[in-house]
Design a protein around this motif. Sequence first.
Motif, mmCIF file in Angstrom:
data_model
loop_
_atom_site.group_PDB
_atom_site.id
_atom_site.type_symbol
_atom_site.label_atom_id
_atom_site.label_comp_id
_atom_site.label_asym_id
_atom_site.label_seq_id
_atom_site.Cartn_x
_atom_site.Cartn_y
_atom_site.Cartn_z
ATOM 1 N N ALA A 1 0.945 -1.471 0.173
ATOM 2 C CA ALA A 1 -0.091 -0.126 0.082
ATOM 3 C C ALA A 1 0.790 1.354 0.103
ATOM 4 O O ALA A 1 0.505 2.203 -0.515
ATOM 5 C CB ALA A 1 -0.750 0.052 1.266
ATOM 6 N N ARG A 2 2.017 1.042 0.476
ATOM 7 C CA ARG A 2 2.760 2.246 0.633
ATOM 8 C C ARG A 2 3.157 2.884 -0.803
ATOM 9 O O ARG A 2 3.339 4.088 -1.173
ATOM 10 C CB ARG A 2 4.281 1.762 1.293
ATOM 11 N N TRP A 3 3.466 1.953 -1.768
ATOM 12 C CA TRP A 3 3.740 2.066 -3.078
ATOM 13 C C TRP A 3 2.402 2.545 -4.062
ATOM 14 O O TRP A 3 2.514 2.970 -5.140
ATOM 15 C CB TRP A 3 4.637 1.297 -3.729
ATOM 16 N N TYR A 4 1.274 1.554 -3.735
ATOM 17 C CA TYR A 4 0.300 1.498 -4.699
ATOM 18 C C TYR A 4 -1.116 2.249 -4.123
ATOM 19 O O TYR A 4 -1.911 2.054 -4.952
ATOM 20 C CB TYR A 4 -0.152 0.098 -4.977
ATOM 21 N N GLY B 1 6.508 7.896 -23.309
ATOM 22 C CA GLY B 1 6.033 8.249 -24.765
ATOM 23 C C GLY B 1 5.975 7.084 -25.745
ATOM 24 O O GLY B 1 5.738 7.349 -26.771
ATOM 25 N N ALA B 2 6.023 6.011 -25.120
ATOM 26 C CA ALA B 2 6.010 4.675 -25.957
ATOM 27 C C ALA B 2 5.348 3.753 -25.387
ATOM 28 O O ALA B 2 5.339 3.651 -24.231
ATOM 29 C CB ALA B 2 7.469 4.502 -26.444
ATOM 30 N N ARG B 3 4.472 3.006 -26.118
ATOM 31 C CA ARG B 3 4.010 1.685 -25.691
ATOM 32 C C ARG B 3 5.033 0.647 -25.411
ATOM 33 O O ARG B 3 5.836 0.192 -26.446
ATOM 34 C CB ARG B 3 3.021 1.049 -26.833
ATOM 35 N N ARG B 4 5.363 0.074 -24.388
ATOM 36 C CA ARG B 4 6.529 -0.878 -24.175
ATOM 37 C C ARG B 4 5.861 -2.193 -23.210
ATOM 38 O O ARG B 4 5.042 -1.871 -22.460
ATOM 39 C CB ARG B 4 7.491 0.042 -23.105
ATOM 40 N N LEU B 5 6.573 -2.958 -23.589
ATOM 41 C CA LEU B 5 6.576 -4.223 -22.697
ATOM 42 C C LEU B 5 7.180 -4.166 -21.321
ATOM 43 O O LEU B 5 8.424 -3.779 -21.267
ATOM 44 C CB LEU B 5 7.161 -5.556 -23.288
ATOM 45 N N GLU B 6 6.346 -3.968 -20.147
ATOM 46 C CA GLU B 6 6.886 -3.506 -18.890
ATOM 47 C C GLU B 6 6.701 -4.859 -17.759
ATOM 48 O O GLU B 6 5.877 -5.676 -17.913
ATOM 49 C CB GLU B 6 5.901 -2.542 -18.518
ATOM 50 N N ILE B 7 7.635 -5.037 -17.022
ATOM 51 C CA ILE B 7 7.703 -5.851 -16.061
ATOM 52 C C ILE B 7 7.716 -5.182 -14.674
ATOM 53 O O ILE B 7 8.224 -4.165 -14.371
ATOM 54 C CB ILE B 7 8.909 -6.792 -16.306
ATOM 55 N N GLY B 8 7.030 -5.716 -13.650
ATOM 56 C CA GLY B 8 6.745 -5.314 -12.454
ATOM 57 C C GLY B 8 6.553 -6.367 -11.553
ATOM 58 O O GLY B 8 6.458 -7.523 -11.775
ATOM 59 N N TRP B 9 6.596 -5.971 -10.110
ATOM 60 C CA TRP B 9 6.484 -7.034 -8.877
ATOM 61 C C TRP B 9 5.941 -6.000 -7.805
ATOM 62 O O TRP B 9 6.284 -4.841 -7.582
ATOM 63 C CB TRP B 9 7.897 -7.744 -8.671
ATOM 64 N N ALA B 10 5.298 -6.731 -6.877
ATOM 65 C CA ALA B 10 5.194 -6.182 -5.579
ATOM 66 C C ALA B 10 5.244 -7.720 -4.489
ATOM 67 O O ALA B 10 4.674 -8.448 -5.004
ATOM 68 C CB ALA B 10 3.855 -5.560 -5.415
ATOM 69 N N VAL B 11 6.016 -7.513 -3.483
ATOM 70 C CA VAL B 11 5.843 -8.393 -2.566
ATOM 71 C C VAL B 11 5.664 -8.011 -0.999
ATOM 72 O O VAL B 11 5.855 -6.874 -0.798
ATOM 73 C CB VAL B 11 7.369 -9.026 -2.746
ATOM 74 N N GLU C 1 12.929 -6.233 -26.102
ATOM 75 C CA GLU C 1 13.424 -5.277 -24.814
ATOM 76 C C GLU C 1 12.181 -5.233 -23.838
ATOM 77 O O GLU C 1 10.917 -5.167 -24.047
ATOM 78 C CB GLU C 1 13.632 -3.856 -25.376
ATOM 79 N N VAL C 2 12.443 -5.331 -22.761
ATOM 80 C CA VAL C 2 11.398 -5.102 -21.626
ATOM 81 C C VAL C 2 12.157 -3.544 -20.783
ATOM 82 O O VAL C 2 12.999 -3.724 -20.331
ATOM 83 C CB VAL C 2 11.588 -6.312 -20.602
ATOM 84 N N ALA C 3 11.006 -3.282 -20.227
ATOM 85 C CA ALA C 3 11.199 -2.014 -19.436
ATOM 86 C C ALA C 3 10.722 -2.177 -18.130
ATOM 87 O O ALA C 3 9.885 -3.147 -17.826
ATOM 88 C CB ALA C 3 10.450 -0.574 -20.115
ATOM 89 N N ALA C 4 11.139 -1.500 -17.103
ATOM 90 C CA ALA C 4 10.927 -1.493 -15.469
ATOM 91 C C ALA C 4 11.083 -0.006 -15.108
ATOM 92 O O ALA C 4 11.624 0.612 -15.514
ATOM 93 C CB ALA C 4 11.585 -2.724 -14.939
ATOM 94 N N PHE C 5 10.170 0.375 -14.326
ATOM 95 C CA PHE C 5 10.201 1.625 -13.759
ATOM 96 C C PHE C 5 9.488 1.694 -12.336
ATOM 97 O O PHE C 5 8.834 0.916 -11.843
ATOM 98 C CB PHE C 5 9.452 2.597 -14.577
ATOM 99 N N THR C 6 10.159 2.476 -11.504
ATOM 100 C CA THR C 6 9.506 2.722 -10.223
ATOM 101 C C THR C 6 9.897 4.108 -9.792
ATOM 102 O O THR C 6 10.605 4.892 -10.665
ATOM 103 C CB THR C 6 10.197 1.839 -9.369
#
Length: 163
Positions: free
Chosen positions: A29-32, A82-92, A120-125
């Motif tokens: 919840a702190r991040w989302y 600014g671009a449609r990207r394949l993104e990876i994410g996680w939350a634990v 390519e895969v993007a990740a962001f935080t």
Amino acid sequence: METERLRLTPIGPHLADELFRLHQDRGIARWYGNWTRADAEARAAEIGRSWQRDGVGKWLAYHRESGELLGRGGLSYQDVDGARRLEIGWAVREVQWGNGYATEIGLAGLACARELRATEVAAFTEVHNVRSRAVMERLGFTYRHDFPHRGEPFALYAISVES
């Protein structure tokens, strides 16, 4: 899908209650933000549509032996920088931080990206989320630059996944 320690179950409307329960975790919840049950139902339905439409989506991550709900993660298509990207994410779940589960979820997602023949895969935080950034670097992602997302500064990372 299974990894060494995890059972990864595609999220859809049938898992809205589990997704809601996961997002009640203080560390998530702190991040989302604080999710309502309606938020979880809408997000679970959206993720289910992503699986059908794009062949990718997020999973709930359960411990293979105990069945404990540990987190979520996976792939999605996102408009990033600014671009449609394949993104990876996680939350634990916070109680599980430092046990390598985010890295394990990330490795599973990268394996799926290779199966999809992604290049390519993007990740962001958020720029100050040092734990997530450390996972990205552990997985081999390279920092690209900061960018504004939802009114906040985010750090963009990317990795080439060509075989």
